[in-house]
Scaffold this motif. Structure first.
Motif, PDB file in Angstrom:
ATOM      1  N   SER A   1      43.558  35.861  44.394  1.00 55.28           N
ATOM      2  CA  SER A   1      43.800  35.066  43.195  1.00 55.28           C
ATOM      3  C   SER A   1      42.553  34.293  42.783  1.00 55.28           C
ATOM      4  N   VAL A   2      41.868  33.701  43.750  1.00 55.54           N
ATOM      5  CA  VAL A   2      40.660  32.939  43.445  1.00 55.54           C
ATOM      6  C   VAL A   2      39.566  33.858  42.916  1.00 55.54           C
ATOM      7  N   VAL A   3      39.381  35.003  43.567  1.00 52.76           N
ATOM      8  CA  VAL A   3      38.313  35.929  43.165  1.00 52.76           C
ATOM      9  C   VAL A   3      38.564  36.493  41.767  1.00 52.76           C
ATOM     10  N   ILE A   4      39.806  36.667  41.392  1.00 52.27           N
ATOM     11  CA  ILE A   4      40.107  37.228  40.078  1.00 52.27           C
ATOM     12  C   ILE A   4      40.059  36.162  38.989  1.00 52.27           C
ATOM     13  N   ILE A   5      40.501  34.954  39.265  1.00 51.35           N
ATOM     14  CA  ILE A   5      40.590  33.925  38.229  1.00 51.35           C
ATOM     15  C   ILE A   5      39.255  33.227  37.974  1.00 51.35           C
ATOM     16  N   VAL A   6      38.411  33.065  38.977  1.00 55.21           N
ATOM     17  CA  VAL A   6      37.141  32.362  38.780  1.00 55.21           C
ATOM     18  C   VAL A   6      36.235  33.046  37.753  1.00 55.21           C
ATOM     19  N   PRO A   7      36.073  34.371  37.749  1.00 53.45           N
ATOM     20  CA  PRO A   7      35.286  34.971  36.659  1.00 53.45           C
ATOM     21  C   PRO A   7      35.911  34.748  35.276  1.00 53.45           C
ATOM     22  N   LEU A   8      37.235  34.721  35.212  1.00 55.36           N
ATOM     23  CA  LEU A   8      37.887  34.430  33.933  1.00 55.36           C
ATOM     24  C   LEU A   8      37.573  33.018  33.470  1.00 55.36           C
ATOM     25  N   THR A   9      37.490  32.101  34.416  1.00 58.40           N
ATOM     26  CA  THR A   9      37.149  30.724  34.088  1.00 58.40           C
ATOM     27  C   THR A   9      35.742  30.627  33.505  1.00 58.40           C
ATOM     28  N   ILE A  10      34.833  31.369  34.092  1.00 55.38           N
ATOM     29  CA  ILE A  10      33.449  31.341  33.611  1.00 55.38           C
ATOM     30  C   ILE A  10      33.330  32.013  32.249  1.00 55.38           C
TER      31      ILE A  10
ATOM     32  N   VAL B   1      38.156  43.712  44.086  1.00 51.99           N
ATOM     33  CA  VAL B   1      36.979  43.848  43.233  1.00 51.99           C
ATOM     34  C   VAL B   1      37.327  44.624  41.962  1.00 51.99           C
ATOM     35  N   VAL B   2      38.102  45.681  42.090  1.00 52.67           N
ATOM     36  CA  VAL B   2      38.495  46.473  40.912  1.00 52.67           C
ATOM     37  C   VAL B   2      39.338  45.634  39.962  1.00 52.67           C
ATOM     38  N   TYR B   3      40.299  44.874  40.493  1.00 57.03           N
ATOM     39  CA  TYR B   3      41.127  44.020  39.641  1.00 57.03           C
ATOM     40  C   TYR B   3      40.307  42.923  38.978  1.00 57.03           C
ATOM     41  N   ALA B   4      39.333  42.369  39.693  1.00 55.46           N
ATOM     42  CA  ALA B   4      38.469  41.347  39.102  1.00 55.46           C
ATOM     43  C   ALA B   4      37.624  41.923  37.972  1.00 55.46           C
ATOM     44  N   VAL B   5      37.124  43.134  38.157  1.00 56.35           N
ATOM     45  CA  VAL B   5      36.334  43.779  37.106  1.00 56.35           C
ATOM     46  C   VAL B   5      37.211  44.096  35.890  1.00 56.35           C
ATOM     47  N   ILE B   6      38.421  44.588  36.123  1.00 57.43           N
ATOM     48  CA  ILE B   6      39.330  44.893  35.016  1.00 57.43           C
ATOM     49  C   ILE B   6      39.666  43.629  34.226  1.00 57.43           C
ATOM     50  N   CYS B   7      39.941  42.544  34.929  1.00 53.05           N
ATOM     51  CA  CYS B   7      40.273  41.288  34.247  1.00 53.05           C
ATOM     52  C   CYS B   7      39.057  40.705  33.534  1.00 53.05           C
ATOM     53  N   ALA B   8      37.871  40.834  34.112  1.00 56.58           N
ATOM     54  CA  ALA B   8      36.660  40.327  33.462  1.00 56.58           C
ATOM     55  C   ALA B   8      36.349  41.114  32.195  1.00 56.58           C
ATOM     56  N   VAL B   9      36.487  42.422  32.267  1.00 54.90           N
ATOM     57  CA  VAL B   9      36.257  43.251  31.077  1.00 54.90           C
ATOM     58  C   VAL B   9      37.291  42.937  29.995  1.00 54.90           C
ATOM     59  N   SER B  10      38.531  42.745  30.407  1.00 53.44           N
ATOM     60  CA  SER B  10      39.553  42.394  29.414  1.00 53.44           C
ATOM     61  C   SER B  10      39.315  41.003  28.839  1.00 53.44           C
ATOM     62  N   ALA B  11      38.683  40.107  29.599  1.00 48.90           N
ATOM     63  CA  ALA B  11      38.346  38.784  29.071  1.00 48.90           C
ATOM     64  C   ALA B  11      37.275  38.879  27.995  1.00 48.90           C
ATOM     65  N   PHE B  12      36.338  39.815  28.171  1.00 46.90           N
ATOM     66  CA  PHE B  12      35.335  40.020  27.124  1.00 46.90           C
ATOM     67  C   PHE B  12      35.950  40.658  25.881  1.00 46.90           C
TER      68      PHE B  12
END
Length: 128
Positions: A77-86, A6-17
């Motif tokens: 991998s799926v949990v981290i990449i799917v928010p980046l896709t959106i 969850v932390v890695y997904a949030v970090i990657c999502a914030v960096s995507a913004f």
């Protein structure tokens, strides 16, 4: 899923913004992957002597420990990449290729960490 995912997904999502550039975000993701793989449960198991009390070959025990972690790496991998896709509006081919690339980096880092722990370990725990 664990809190690290969850932390890695949030970090990657914030960096995507912030960055809006997929290769920079993917490089950050791979950098974070190094930490999650090298701090896995199987690395801690190698340091303890209890794993070697099981009456199996060392290679079979190590293979089973690594095999246990592979579904977790795929889900991560799926949990981290799917928010980046959106967020970045990526296509399905890019999404699947990013998931497979991150999973293959997990395999690469797992093998490298295992090799480093087995070759450069200060204790003699037997050969494969």
């Amino acid at each position: 899923m664990d809190t690290v995912t969850v932390v890695y997904a949030v970090i990657c999502a914030v960096s995507a913004f912030i960055f809006d550039y997929i290769w920079l975000i993917f490089a950050l993701n791979i950098y974070l992957t190094m930490f999650s793989v090298s701090a896995g449960r199987w690395v801690r198991e190698l340091k303890l002597h209890y794993i070697y009390l099981i009456p199996e070959k060392n290679s079979k025990k190590l293979f089973n420990m690594i095999k246990e972690q592979m579904p977790m790496h795929l889900v991560q991998s799926v949990v981290i990449i799917v928010p980046l896709t959106i967020i970045l509006k990526l296509g399905i081919i890019e999404t699947v290729s990013l998931i497979l690339a991150r999973f293959s980096f997990c395999l690469l880092f797992t093998g490298t960490t295992l090799l480093m722990k087995r070759i450069f370990s200060s204790t003699d725990k037997g050969a494969f």
